[in-house]
Scaffold this active site. Structure first.
Site, PDB file in Angstrom:
ATOM      1  N   MET A 154     -22.536  14.172  43.872  1.00 32.27           N
ATOM      2  CA  MET A 154     -23.507  14.459  42.816  1.00 32.27           C
ATOM      3  C   MET A 154     -24.829  13.743  43.065  1.00 32.27           C
ATOM      4  O   MET A 154     -25.512  13.336  42.122  1.00 32.27           O
ATOM      5  CB  MET A 154     -22.934  14.058  41.446  1.00 32.27           C
ATOM      6  CG  MET A 154     -21.691  14.844  41.093  1.00 32.27           C
ATOM      7  SD  MET A 154     -20.931  14.299  39.564  1.00 32.27           S
ATOM      8  CE  MET A 154     -19.960  12.915  40.129  1.00 32.27           C
ATOM      9  N   ASP A 174     -13.721  26.155  36.833  1.00 34.21           N
ATOM     10  CA  ASP A 174     -15.029  25.517  36.829  1.00 34.21           C
ATOM     11  C   ASP A 174     -16.009  26.171  37.784  1.00 34.21           C
ATOM     12  O   ASP A 174     -15.644  26.937  38.658  1.00 34.21           O
ATOM     13  CB  ASP A 174     -14.859  24.057  37.281  1.00 34.21           C
ATOM     14  CG  ASP A 174     -14.571  23.149  36.107  1.00 34.21           C
ATOM     15  OD1 ASP A 174     -14.647  23.633  34.970  1.00 34.21           O
ATOM     16  OD2 ASP A 174     -14.278  21.959  36.348  1.00 34.21           O
ATOM     17  N   LYS A 209     -20.522  25.557  34.481  1.00 33.72           N
ATOM     18  CA  LYS A 209     -21.916  25.489  34.044  1.00 33.72           C
ATOM     19  C   LYS A 209     -22.588  26.843  34.161  1.00 33.72           C
ATOM     20  O   LYS A 209     -22.219  27.651  35.005  1.00 33.72           O
ATOM     21  CB  LYS A 209     -22.672  24.497  34.922  1.00 33.72           C
ATOM     22  CG  LYS A 209     -22.247  23.085  34.686  1.00 33.72           C
ATOM     23  CD  LYS A 209     -22.980  22.184  35.664  1.00 33.72           C
ATOM     24  CE  LYS A 209     -22.447  20.769  35.562  1.00 33.72           C
ATOM     25  NZ  LYS A 209     -22.700  19.997  36.762  1.00 33.72           N
TER      26      LYS A 209
HETATM   27  N1  SAH Z   1     -13.594  16.743  42.041  1.00 35.00           N
HETATM   28  C1  SAH Z   1     -14.582  17.128  43.024  1.00 35.00           C
HETATM   29  C2  SAH Z   1     -15.916  16.483  42.765  1.00 35.00           C
HETATM   30  C3  SAH Z   1     -16.584  16.970  41.513  1.00 35.00           C
HETATM   31  S1  SAH Z   1     -18.171  16.297  41.285  1.00 35.00           S
HETATM   32  C4  SAH Z   1     -14.049  16.799  44.425  1.00 35.00           C
HETATM   33  O1  SAH Z   1     -13.003  16.172  44.573  1.00 35.00           O
HETATM   34  O2  SAH Z   1     -14.697  17.221  45.365  1.00 35.00           O
HETATM   35  C5  SAH Z   1     -19.186  17.509  42.043  1.00 35.00           C
HETATM   36  C6  SAH Z   1     -19.735  16.992  43.333  1.00 35.00           C
HETATM   37  O3  SAH Z   1     -18.787  17.168  44.380  1.00 35.00           O
HETATM   38  C7  SAH Z   1     -20.956  17.730  43.807  1.00 35.00           C
HETATM   39  O4  SAH Z   1     -22.132  17.302  43.175  1.00 35.00           O
HETATM   40  C8  SAH Z   1     -20.951  17.392  45.279  1.00 35.00           C
HETATM   41  O5  SAH Z   1     -21.423  16.103  45.501  1.00 35.00           O
HETATM   42  C9  SAH Z   1     -19.459  17.402  45.591  1.00 35.00           C
HETATM   43  N2  SAH Z   1     -19.044  18.703  46.108  1.00 35.00           N
HETATM   44  C10 SAH Z   1     -18.121  19.521  45.598  1.00 35.00           C
HETATM   45  N3  SAH Z   1     -17.973  20.624  46.361  1.00 35.00           N
HETATM   46  C11 SAH Z   1     -18.842  20.497  47.382  1.00 35.00           C
HETATM   47  C12 SAH Z   1     -19.168  21.298  48.514  1.00 35.00           C
HETATM   48  N4  SAH Z   1     -18.565  22.481  48.736  1.00 35.00           N
HETATM   49  N5  SAH Z   1     -20.119  20.845  49.368  1.00 35.00           N
HETATM   50  C13 SAH Z   1     -20.732  19.674  49.158  1.00 35.00           C
HETATM   51  N6  SAH Z   1     -20.456  18.883  48.112  1.00 35.00           N
HETATM   52  C14 SAH Z   1     -19.520  19.276  47.239  1.00 35.00           C
END
Ligand code: SAH
Length: 511
Positions: free
Chosen positions: A176, A39, A61
């Protein structure tokens, strides 16, 4: 491999960015994967743990739009697994925290395919830790709510029971929510949260791009307005945010915020990458050299079968030592044949590799270049030397020794080839100006790097700082039109990293 390993889907959480946050299980499966579907938020650097034959499919994306539909991803998982493959599905953070992991496994299960789930470090905890914000604290917060900021139902609104959320006392974490920050702040205040409630927004946490905005519900929109925060960002709300000044650590590491290109080849790069991460940098692995057996073993075999005719053995690289000793073994000889030979090496790493074989090194020059080694030879007229090395290498050493009256047999022990690393990703980062330093550990890394990136990228490459291991590599880089900013006093990788660190510390002090 047993059949039980075939035809299954392995759902893996890749962590929030820093490659060190991938679990050992996750890495183990990547090494075994036949296919990897990954992803947008997965650090693509970890794909280097896969095999050369692994099929890599990007399903994330493109410019904010899903490049491939969820249905199609489910279909790919099932059809690849039916081909008896180990199909790794790699997702950012943890797959079961807003990761659609549940949906994908439901589809896999419905198709009767076996699966394994490897949890990951979710951005919720990973990003909070790298930002220095404990999510709970005995004095400040005893509950933690993890909330989506994007579950859109109606235009612009989020389907959340704001009244209930606002009434919660502990820490709130929104995922998000980058573009919904004004809405989140406004709703929470409207339903009773104090405008003084501390809030932190952390973008691209655990990576070189980590950036944090701190404020209160009442001020954060204004504080972050000019930056137009884009995803991915994690929003943390609650008193625990106030602990950040005490607990923050990652942003204080000497190379924090720096993306550094490592051009060494695979197995030698690993220790360099580890050290860079320790110093807070984000390494970008771009191997430009790969070593393989020479086209013809003839000259080396000939020499190995007649070792008693030599007075000296010269190694100029770790690879030379490695291929030499492996060849010795494979033609059923051993190191006892080296008795009586003087062993010369360039550089401490090469010397160490020789010592690891249980062989004493007689001469290591002070400076780690061929010119310095030449100064170590005296009265060698009529003596015979064996020089096992790369098929293509500088001629200065054999030439000079021959001038001094010695006989030098140059025997190709390996050759270097150009692998095909992720040129596209590097171009993207160079064009975005997000590559800070490019490291070169030999002249061939310079030449191969420029050959792989091509002329078009040269202006972007020139914008990065160039760090070279020693003067020969520096000259190659300068001849190619690059400005070399960093060369260590000792020509080793450890010193190169020290020099990079020193430059970064100086830069930080000057600001
Ligand atoms: N499964 C993922 C979340 C996916 S949804 C998890 O457990 O982290 C995607 C959201 O995750 C983003 O919009 C953001 O809010 C958060 N996110 C993922 N990676 C991030 C990062 N490196 N820094 C800040 N937010 C992050």
């Amino acid at each position: 491999m047993t059949n039980s390993n075939k035809g299954k889907v392995v759902l893996i959480g890749a962590g929030p960015g820093d490659i060190g946050l991938l679990t050992l299980n996750g890495k183990g499966w990547l090494q075994k994967a036949d296919v990897v579907l990954y992803d947008h938020l997965v650090n693509p650097d970890m794909l280097r743990f896969t095999q050369k034959s692994t099929e890599i499919i990007y399903v994330g994306k493109k410019e904010g739009v899903a490049s491939i539909e969820q249905e199609q991803i489910n279909h790919l998982l099932v059809s690849k697994a039916r081909e008896e493959k180990i199909v790794v599905r790699l997702k950012g953070g943890d797959p079961f925290v807003f990761g659609r992991g549940g949906e994908e496994i439901q589809a896999v299960h419905a198709a009767g395919i076996a699966f394994v789930i490897v949890p990951g470090v979710t951005s919720v905890t990973g990003v909070a830790a790298y930002a220095g914000i404990p999510l709970t604290h005995r004095d400040l917060s005893s509950t933690l709510s993890i909330i989506t900021g994007s579950n859109e139902k109606k235009q612009g609104d989020i389907h959340i029971d704001w009244e209930k959320i606002a009434a919660r006392s502990g820490t709130l974490v929104f995922l998000m929510g980058a573009r919904k920050l004004p809405l989140i702040a406004e709703k929470l205040m409207r339903f009773g949260k104090s405008p003084d409630t501390p809030i932190a927004v952390v973008q691209w946490g655990t990576t070189a791009r980590q950036k944090t905005w701190i404020g209160t519900l009442g001020t954060i929109v204004e504080i972050s307005a000019k930056d137009k925060i884009s995803p991915p960002a994690l929003t943390i709300i609650g008193e625990v945010v106030n602990l950040k000044p005490v607990i923050e650590w990652y942003e204080h590491l000497p190379l924090f915020g720096k993306t550094i290109v490592v051009t060494r080849k695979g197995d030698q790069a690993e220790s360099m990458i580890d050290r860079l991460r320790e110093l807070g940098a984000e390494p970008f692995f771009f191997p430009v050299i790969e070593t393989i057996a020479p086209d013809d073993w003839g000259p080396l075999d000939n020499a190995l079968n007649n070792l008693s005719q030599y007075q000296g053995l010269i190694f100029t690289s770790v690879n030379g030592v490695r291929f030499f000793s492996e060849r010795l073994k494979s033609i059923d000889q051993d190191i006892r044949e080296l008795k009586g030979l003087r062993v010369y090496t360039i550089g401490p790493k090469t010397a160490e590799a020789v010592r690891d074989l249980g062989i004493r090194v007689d001469v290591v020059p002070e400076n780690f270049v061929a010119e310095s080694l030449i100064e170590c030879f005296e009265n060698i007229k009529g003596q015979r030397f064996l020089l096992p090395r790369a098929s293509v290498a500088r001629e200065i050493l054999p030439e000079q020794l021959r001038k001094m009256g010695a006989i030098v047999d140059v025997a190709p022990a390996y050759q270097t080839i150009l692998p095909t690393p992720q040129v596209d990703e590097l171009s993207k980062r160079l064009e975005a100006g997000s590559i800070d330093i490019i490291t070169f550990t030999s002249s061939s890394t310079v030449k191969n790097f420029l050959a792989l990136t091509g002329k078009n990228l040269l202006p972007e490459i020139k914008k990065a700082k160039i760090a070279c291991i020693g003067p020969v590599t520096q000259k190659t880089a300068e001849d190619a039109g690059l400005n070399v900013a960093i060369v260590p006093e000792q020509y080793t990788v450890a010193s190169l990293l020290d020099a990079i660190e020193a430059t970064a510390r100086r830069g930080a002090n000057e600001q």
